[in-house]
Design a protein around this motif. Structure first.
Motif, PDB file in Angstrom:
ATOM      1  N   LEU A   1     -15.280   3.958   1.581  1.00 39.36           N
ATOM      2  CA  LEU A   1     -15.145   4.917   2.684  1.00 39.36           C
ATOM      3  C   LEU A   1     -14.807   6.259   2.058  1.00 39.36           C
ATOM      4  CD1 LEU A   1     -13.178   3.113   5.559  1.00 39.36           C
ATOM      5  CD2 LEU A   1     -15.622   3.456   5.290  1.00 39.36           C
TER       6      LEU A   1
ATOM      7  N   ARG B   1      -7.135  17.181   5.980  1.00 41.64           N
ATOM      8  CA  ARG B   1      -6.325  18.396   6.185  1.00 41.64           C
ATOM      9  C   ARG B   1      -7.224  19.632   6.221  1.00 41.64           C
ATOM     10  NH1 ARG B   1      -3.228  15.794   2.130  1.00 41.64           N
ATOM     11  NH2 ARG B   1      -3.893  17.319   0.570  1.00 41.64           N
TER      12      ARG B   1
ATOM     13  N   MET C   1       0.880  -1.172   0.000  1.00 44.12           N
ATOM     14  CA  MET C   1       0.000   0.000   0.000  1.00 44.12           C
ATOM     15  C   MET C   1       0.914   1.217   0.000  1.00 44.12           C
ATOM     16  SD  MET C   1      -3.456   0.351   0.505  1.00 44.12           S
ATOM     17  CE  MET C   1      -4.279   1.921   0.264  1.00 44.12           C
ATOM     18  N   GLY C   2       1.065   1.823  -1.150  1.00 48.24           N
ATOM     19  CA  GLY C   2       1.921   3.003  -1.248  1.00 48.24           C
ATOM     20  C   GLY C   2       1.073   4.251  -1.187  1.00 48.24           C
ATOM     21  N   GLY C   3       1.640   5.320  -0.679  1.00 51.12           N
ATOM     22  CA  GLY C   3       0.869   6.560  -0.666  1.00 51.12           C
ATOM     23  C   GLY C   3       1.657   7.690  -0.043  1.00 51.12           C
ATOM     24  N   THR C   4       1.097   8.858  -0.153  1.00 52.87           N
ATOM     25  CA  THR C   4       1.717   9.996   0.507  1.00 52.87           C
ATOM     26  C   THR C   4       1.432   9.920   2.010  1.00 52.87           C
ATOM     27  OG1 THR C   4       0.993  11.166  -1.475  1.00 52.87           O
ATOM     28  CG2 THR C   4       2.072  12.473   0.200  1.00 52.87           C
ATOM     29  N   PHE C   5       0.243   9.385   2.332  1.00 52.28           N
ATOM     30  CA  PHE C   5      -0.171   9.231   3.736  1.00 52.28           C
ATOM     31  C   PHE C   5      -0.013  10.541   4.506  1.00 52.28           C
ATOM     32  CE2 PHE C   5       1.228   4.616   2.969  1.00 52.28           C
ATOM     33  CZ  PHE C   5      -0.008   4.298   2.443  1.00 52.28           C
TER      34      PHE C   5
ATOM     35  N   HIS D   1      -5.249   7.409   6.700  1.00 52.85           N
ATOM     36  CA  HIS D   1      -6.608   7.461   7.252  1.00 52.85           C
ATOM     37  C   HIS D   1      -7.283   6.092   7.179  1.00 52.85           C
ATOM     38  CE1 HIS D   1      -8.024   7.572   3.106  1.00 52.85           C
ATOM     39  NE2 HIS D   1      -7.322   8.675   2.855  1.00 52.85           N
TER      40      HIS D   1
ATOM     41  N   THR E   1      -9.226  -0.441   3.251  1.00 57.65           N
ATOM     42  CA  THR E   1      -8.972  -0.988   1.912  1.00 57.65           C
ATOM     43  C   THR E   1      -7.910  -2.083   1.980  1.00 57.65           C
ATOM     44  OG1 THR E   1      -9.589   1.087   0.878  1.00 57.65           O
ATOM     45  CG2 THR E   1      -8.217  -0.381  -0.432  1.00 57.65           C
TER      46      THR E   1
ATOM     47  N   LEU F   1      -4.129  -0.290  -5.232  1.00 61.61           N
ATOM     48  CA  LEU F   1      -4.408   1.072  -5.689  1.00 61.61           C
ATOM     49  C   LEU F   1      -5.880   1.389  -5.565  1.00 61.61           C
ATOM     50  CD1 LEU F   1      -2.684   1.218  -9.193  1.00 61.61           C
ATOM     51  CD2 LEU F   1      -1.867   2.265  -7.085  1.00 61.61           C
ATOM     52  N   GLY F   2      -6.212   2.588  -5.176  1.00 62.89           N
ATOM     53  CA  GLY F   2      -7.591   3.051  -5.299  1.00 62.89           C
ATOM     54  C   GLY F   2      -7.898   3.272  -6.774  1.00 62.89           C
TER      55      GLY F   2
ATOM     56  N   ILE G   1     -13.330   8.936   2.412  1.00 67.57           N
ATOM     57  CA  ILE G   1     -12.335   9.663   3.211  1.00 67.57           C
ATOM     58  C   ILE G   1     -11.155   9.972   2.304  1.00 67.57           C
ATOM     59  CG2 ILE G   1     -10.861   9.601   5.270  1.00 67.57           C
ATOM     60  CD1 ILE G   1     -12.552   7.333   6.363  1.00 67.57           C
ATOM     61  N   SER G   2     -10.635  11.183   2.387  1.00 69.85           N
ATOM     62  CA  SER G   2      -9.380  11.479   1.691  1.00 69.85           C
ATOM     63  C   SER G   2      -8.507  12.314   2.611  1.00 69.85           C
ATOM     64  CB  SER G   2      -9.633  12.231   0.382  1.00 69.85           C
ATOM     65  OG  SER G   2     -10.005  13.561   0.657  1.00 69.85           O
ATOM     66  N   SER G   3      -7.204  12.242   2.386  1.00 74.45           N
ATOM     67  CA  SER G   3      -6.276  13.039   3.186  1.00 74.45           C
ATOM     68  C   SER G   3      -6.542  14.525   2.982  1.00 74.45           C
ATOM     69  CB  SER G   3      -4.832  12.710   2.805  1.00 74.45           C
ATOM     70  OG  SER G   3      -4.581  11.342   2.952  1.00 74.45           O
ATOM     71  N   THR G   4      -6.886  14.881   1.741  1.00 74.61           N
ATOM     72  CA  THR G   4      -7.178  16.289   1.443  1.00 74.61           C
ATOM     73  C   THR G   4      -8.312  16.790   2.332  1.00 74.61           C
ATOM     74  OG1 THR G   4      -6.549  15.950  -0.858  1.00 74.61           O
ATOM     75  CG2 THR G   4      -7.897  17.885  -0.402  1.00 74.61           C
TER      76      THR G   4
ATOM     77  N   LYS H   1       3.052  14.746  -7.022  1.00 78.00           N
ATOM     78  CA  LYS H   1       2.661  15.837  -6.114  1.00 78.00           C
ATOM     79  C   LYS H   1       3.762  16.884  -6.015  1.00 78.00           C
ATOM     80  CE  LYS H   1      -0.906  13.418  -3.605  1.00 78.00           C
ATOM     81  NZ  LYS H   1      -1.451  12.826  -2.408  1.00 78.00           N
TER      82      LYS H   1
HETATM   83  P1  ATP Z   1      -4.846  13.124  -1.051  1.00 79.63           P
HETATM   84  O1  ATP Z   1      -6.247  13.577  -0.777  1.00 79.63           O
HETATM   85  O2  ATP Z   1      -3.777  13.987  -0.430  1.00 79.63           O
HETATM   86  O3  ATP Z   1      -4.590  12.806  -2.502  1.00 79.63           O
HETATM   87  P2  ATP Z   1      -5.457  10.351  -0.444  1.00 79.63           P
HETATM   88  O4  ATP Z   1      -6.502  10.233   0.614  1.00 79.63           O
HETATM   89  O5  ATP Z   1      -5.901  10.159  -1.871  1.00 79.63           O
HETATM   90  O6  ATP Z   1      -4.686  11.733  -0.266  1.00 79.63           O
HETATM   91  P3  ATP Z   1      -2.981   9.006  -0.955  1.00 79.63           P
HETATM   92  O7  ATP Z   1      -1.865   8.905   0.017  1.00 79.63           O
HETATM   93  O8  ATP Z   1      -2.867   9.958  -2.095  1.00 79.63           O
HETATM   94  O9  ATP Z   1      -4.313   9.353  -0.096  1.00 79.63           O
HETATM   95  O10 ATP Z   1      -3.419   7.592  -1.509  1.00 79.63           O
HETATM   96  C1  ATP Z   1      -2.657   6.425  -1.428  1.00 79.63           C
HETATM   97  C2  ATP Z   1      -3.450   5.281  -2.038  1.00 79.63           C
HETATM   98  O11 ATP Z   1      -4.661   5.049  -1.287  1.00 79.63           O
HETATM   99  C3  ATP Z   1      -3.923   5.518  -3.493  1.00 79.63           C
HETATM  100  O12 ATP Z   1      -3.829   4.285  -4.187  1.00 79.63           O
HETATM  101  C4  ATP Z   1      -5.376   5.927  -3.322  1.00 79.63           C
HETATM  102  O13 ATP Z   1      -6.142   5.603  -4.466  1.00 79.63           O
HETATM  103  C5  ATP Z   1      -5.796   5.080  -2.123  1.00 79.63           C
HETATM  104  N1  ATP Z   1      -6.893   5.671  -1.352  1.00 79.63           N
HETATM  105  C6  ATP Z   1      -6.955   6.905  -0.815  1.00 79.63           C
HETATM  106  N2  ATP Z   1      -8.112   7.109  -0.157  1.00 79.63           N
HETATM  107  C7  ATP Z   1      -8.823   5.953  -0.276  1.00 79.63           C
HETATM  108  C8  ATP Z   1     -10.121   5.513   0.202  1.00 79.63           C
HETATM  109  N3  ATP Z   1     -10.915   6.307   0.918  1.00 79.63           N
HETATM  110  N4  ATP Z   1     -10.508   4.261  -0.109  1.00 79.63           N
HETATM  111  C9  ATP Z   1      -9.706   3.454  -0.862  1.00 79.63           C
HETATM  112  N5  ATP Z   1      -8.476   3.791  -1.315  1.00 79.63           N
HETATM  113  C10 ATP Z   1      -8.033   5.022  -1.039  1.00 79.63           C
END
Ligand code: ATP
Ligand code: MG
Length: 201
Positions: free
Chosen positions: A163, A171, A6-10, A14, A20, A105-106, A165-168, A44
């Motif tokens: 879910l 924040r 599971m890669g991401g900016t994190f 969340h 996932t 990946l999402g 939810i997003s990091s954006t 980014k």
């Molecule tokens: P940002 O809003 O800053 O883009 P993000 O919530 O999308 O952050 P990332 O760190 O960009 O988080 O995502 C990392 C991985 O997690 C990506 O593959 C993204 O598609 C997936 N992902 C993010 N949010 C979700 C979610 N709510 N459900 C499933 N997968 C997710």
């Protein structure tokens, strides 16, 4: 051994990431999931992101109570841009040769997969799990069409609970003084408050 990645900016990690990873782990009977915070996400560039140390600390706090979730510093410790293809090469050197890797990946990230560095080579090297929302349509051809026919069996779709939810969004909530309870694990929220993260972004 089946290893999820599971890669991401994190920024921050969340419950969407965690739920996932857990759903994919169950669906594909993965032995473990490696969470890999990225150092300088190529997509980014130019955007303000929290220091890697903070994102790593939150990723550890979020996953440490799960026996099969682990955190890798492979991208954070590497110099230069974070390319997934380099990460897979490094992981292949550190795990037994029969290990199968499943990059999770999402759907949003999956639609951009073809723009990743050496994307075709990457898809040949490991499997990709595209986590799509339960009950919604997702046309896998939108991802498959960018890759050679032989490598398409490396593209797997798994339905996961949606879910929203997003990091954006997290924040933004912090900046506005809104609650993030139930969106991130409690220790992550405590860390964000203690370090005063995201108050000015
Ligand atoms: P940002 O809003 O800053 O883009 P993000 O919530 O999308 O952050 P990332 O760190 O960009 O988080 O995502 C990392 C991985 O997690 C990506 O593959 C993204 O598609 C997936 N992902 C993010 N949010 C979700 C979610 N709510 N459900 C499933 N997968 C997710
Ligand atoms: Mg994102």
């Amino acid at each position: 051994m089946k290893v999820g990645i599971m890669g991401g900016t994190f920024d921050p990690i969340h419950n969407g990431h965690l739920a996932t990873a857990e759903a994919v782990k169950d669906a594909l009977a993965l032995d473990t999931v490696l969470f890999i915070p990225s150092a300088r996400p190529p997509h980014k560039r130019g955007k303000k992101i929290a220091d890697a140390e903070h994102r790593l600390a939150m990723t550890i706090l979020a996953t440490c109570s799960h026996p099969d979730f682990h955190v890798s510093t492979v991208e954070i410790l590497r110099t230069g841009p974070s390319y997934a293809v380099d990460t897979i090469d490094t992981l292949k050197q550190t795990f037994p040769s029969e290990t199968q890797f499943f990059f999770i990946l999402g759907a949003d990230a999956a639609l951009e997969l073809s723009t990743w560095h050496n994307a075709q080579e990457l898809v040949d090297k490991c499997r990709f799990v595209i986590a799509t929302r339960q009950g919604t349509e997702f046309d896998m051809r939108l991802v498959e069409r960018d890759f050679r026919a032989e490598s398409r069996e490396h593209l797997i779709r798994v339905e996961t609970p949606a879910l929203e939810i997003s990091s954006t969004d997290i924040r933004e909530k912090i900046r506005r003084g809104n609650s993030i309870r139930y969106l991130v694990p409690e220790p992550v929220e405590q860390y964000i408050r203690k370090e005063c993260l995201y108050l000015d972004c």
